[in-house]
Design a protein around this motif. Structure first.
Motif, PDB file in Angstrom:
ATOM      1  N   UNK A   1       0.850  -1.198   0.000  1.00 49.90           N
ATOM      2  CA  UNK A   1       0.000   0.000   0.000  1.00 49.90           C
ATOM      3  C   UNK A   1       0.880   1.241   0.000  1.00 49.90           C
ATOM      4  N   UNK A   2       0.237   2.380  -0.219  1.00 51.47           N
ATOM      5  CA  UNK A   2       0.955   3.649  -0.330  1.00 51.47           C
ATOM      6  C   UNK A   2       0.315   4.717   0.545  1.00 51.47           C
ATOM      7  N   UNK A   3       1.135   5.646   1.021  1.00 52.83           N
ATOM      8  CA  UNK A   3       0.684   6.867   1.687  1.00 52.83           C
ATOM      9  C   UNK A   3       0.925   8.012   0.718  1.00 52.83           C
ATOM     10  N   UNK A   4       0.013   8.973   0.659  1.00 53.83           N
ATOM     11  CA  UNK A   4       0.177  10.123  -0.231  1.00 53.83           C
ATOM     12  C   UNK A   4       0.151  11.415   0.579  1.00 53.83           C
ATOM     13  N   UNK A   5       1.059  12.324   0.249  1.00 51.19           N
ATOM     14  CA  UNK A   5       1.176  13.629   0.893  1.00 51.19           C
ATOM     15  C   UNK A   5       1.184  14.695  -0.195  1.00 51.19           C
ATOM     16  N   UNK A   6       0.574  15.858   0.085  1.00 51.04           N
ATOM     17  CA  UNK A   6       0.556  16.938  -0.906  1.00 51.04           C
ATOM     18  C   UNK A   6       0.625  18.282  -0.209  1.00 51.04           C
ATOM     19  N   UNK A   7       1.093  19.287  -0.968  1.00 47.68           N
ATOM     20  CA  UNK A   7       1.083  20.669  -0.479  1.00 47.68           C
ATOM     21  C   UNK A   7      -0.361  21.164  -0.544  1.00 47.68           C
ATOM     22  N   UNK A   8      -0.849  21.631   0.571  1.00 46.21           N
ATOM     23  CA  UNK A   8      -2.212  22.150   0.642  1.00 46.21           C
ATOM     24  C   UNK A   8      -2.205  23.491   1.366  1.00 46.21           C
ATOM     25  N   UNK A   9      -3.175  24.353   1.054  1.00 44.73           N
ATOM     26  CA  UNK A   9      -3.223  25.646   1.740  1.00 44.73           C
ATOM     27  C   UNK A   9      -3.477  25.461   3.232  1.00 44.73           C
TER      28      UNK A   9
ATOM     29  N   UNK B   1      -0.230  30.196   4.067  1.00 50.04           N
ATOM     30  CA  UNK B   1       0.900  29.530   3.423  1.00 50.04           C
ATOM     31  C   UNK B   1       0.477  28.129   3.006  1.00 50.04           C
ATOM     32  N   UNK B   2       1.402  27.351   2.443  1.00 44.24           N
ATOM     33  CA  UNK B   2       1.137  25.968   2.059  1.00 44.24           C
ATOM     34  C   UNK B   2       1.946  25.043   2.952  1.00 44.24           C
ATOM     35  N   UNK B   3       1.367  23.894   3.262  1.00 46.27           N
ATOM     36  CA  UNK B   3       2.017  22.929   4.132  1.00 46.27           C
ATOM     37  C   UNK B   3       1.843  21.542   3.512  1.00 46.27           C
ATOM     38  N   UNK B   4       2.701  20.615   3.878  1.00 45.22           N
ATOM     39  CA  UNK B   4       2.573  19.233   3.433  1.00 45.22           C
ATOM     40  C   UNK B   4       1.620  18.522   4.392  1.00 45.22           C
ATOM     41  N   UNK B   5       0.612  17.860   3.836  1.00 45.27           N
ATOM     42  CA  UNK B   5      -0.356  17.126   4.657  1.00 45.27           C
ATOM     43  C   UNK B   5      -0.609  15.754   4.046  1.00 45.27           C
ATOM     44  N   UNK B   6      -0.893  14.785   4.902  1.00 51.31           N
ATOM     45  CA  UNK B   6      -1.246  13.462   4.410  1.00 51.31           C
ATOM     46  C   UNK B   6      -2.632  13.542   3.784  1.00 51.31           C
ATOM     47  N   UNK B   7      -2.767  13.076   2.539  1.00 54.50           N
ATOM     48  CA  UNK B   7      -4.036  13.183   1.832  1.00 54.50           C
ATOM     49  C   UNK B   7      -4.657  11.828   1.515  1.00 54.50           C
ATOM     50  N   UNK B   8      -3.903  10.741   1.696  1.00 57.57           N
ATOM     51  CA  UNK B   8      -4.456   9.401   1.464  1.00 57.57           C
ATOM     52  C   UNK B   8      -3.622   8.371   2.219  1.00 57.57           C
ATOM     53  N   UNK B   9      -4.311   7.345   2.752  1.00 56.37           N
ATOM     54  CA  UNK B   9      -3.669   6.280   3.526  1.00 56.37           C
ATOM     55  C   UNK B   9      -4.112   4.940   2.953  1.00 56.37           C
ATOM     56  N   UNK B  10      -3.197   3.992   2.865  1.00 51.28           N
ATOM     57  CA  UNK B  10      -3.559   2.641   2.433  1.00 51.28           C
ATOM     58  C   UNK B  10      -3.991   2.551   0.984  1.00 51.28           C
TER      59      UNK B  10
END
Length: 182
Positions: A56-64, A68-77
């Motif tokens: 499985x994979x974890x996904x992180x993206x820059x989000x407002x 400012x913008x920060x890296x946040x986890x956007x999907x798990x598994x």
């Protein structure tokens, strides 16, 4: 662990001028989604990490986040690499990517034009910062790429609310279409 990107995701990457960069660290394999801003390694807009032995994979993206913008986890598994990259692309903000590309060194200068209320046009040209705003007459205003990048995250307070959001210039809560000149 299969890290294959399908044709649809490949097209999205190309359309947004993005590429994938793989690194191995203590956590394991990390694949970064980067904007081609012509800097070494690109501008990272997100990344995916293999988990559960690569199943499985974890996904992180820059989000407002606030101003400012920060890296946040956007999907798990996420079950596939392709789906994890798509999750990054779904959450990484196009405006954030454009900002990085606007600032790329050595690129030809771009300008943007908006037709705004004549009063707003006059006010915009009185601003000390950002530089690069020109009133062309009849409410038409031209912005350099540096001015647009500045207005994506302007300091406060300005006497009127002013910000670029996506392809819109917002002045005193009135949105105006911002068009990239060719």
């Amino acid at each position: 662990m299969e890290d294959h990107v399908g044709a649809a995701v490949r097209r999205l990457l190309e359309q947004r001028n993005l590429f994938l960069k793989t690194e191995n660290d203590d956590v394991g394999k990390v694949v970064y989604v980067c904007a081609d801003d012509r800097t070494p390694g690109g501008f990272p807009v997100g990344h995916v990490i293999a988990t559960a032995g690569g199943r499985t994979w974890l996904a992180y993206a820059r989000v407002p986040k606030g101003g400012y913008h920060d890296i946040a986890q956007v999907a798990v598994g996420v079950p596939t690499f392709d789906a994890a990259i798509r999750a990054v692309l779904d959450h990484a903000r196009s405006a954030d990517i454009l900002r990085a590309v606007e600032r790329r060194p050595g690129a030809a200068t771009k300008t943007y034009t908006a037709v705004v209320d004549p009063g707003h046009a006059e006010w915009l040209t009185t601003l000390e910062e950002p530089q690069g705003i020109t009133h062309l007459g009849g409410g038409r205003v031209r912005f350099t790429e540096a001015a647009v990048a500045y207005l994506r995250n302007p300091p406060s307070p300005l006497s009127l609310y002013l910000q670029v959001q996506g392809d819109e210039l917002v002045v005193d809560l009135v949105p105006y279409k911002l068009t990239r000149d060719r």
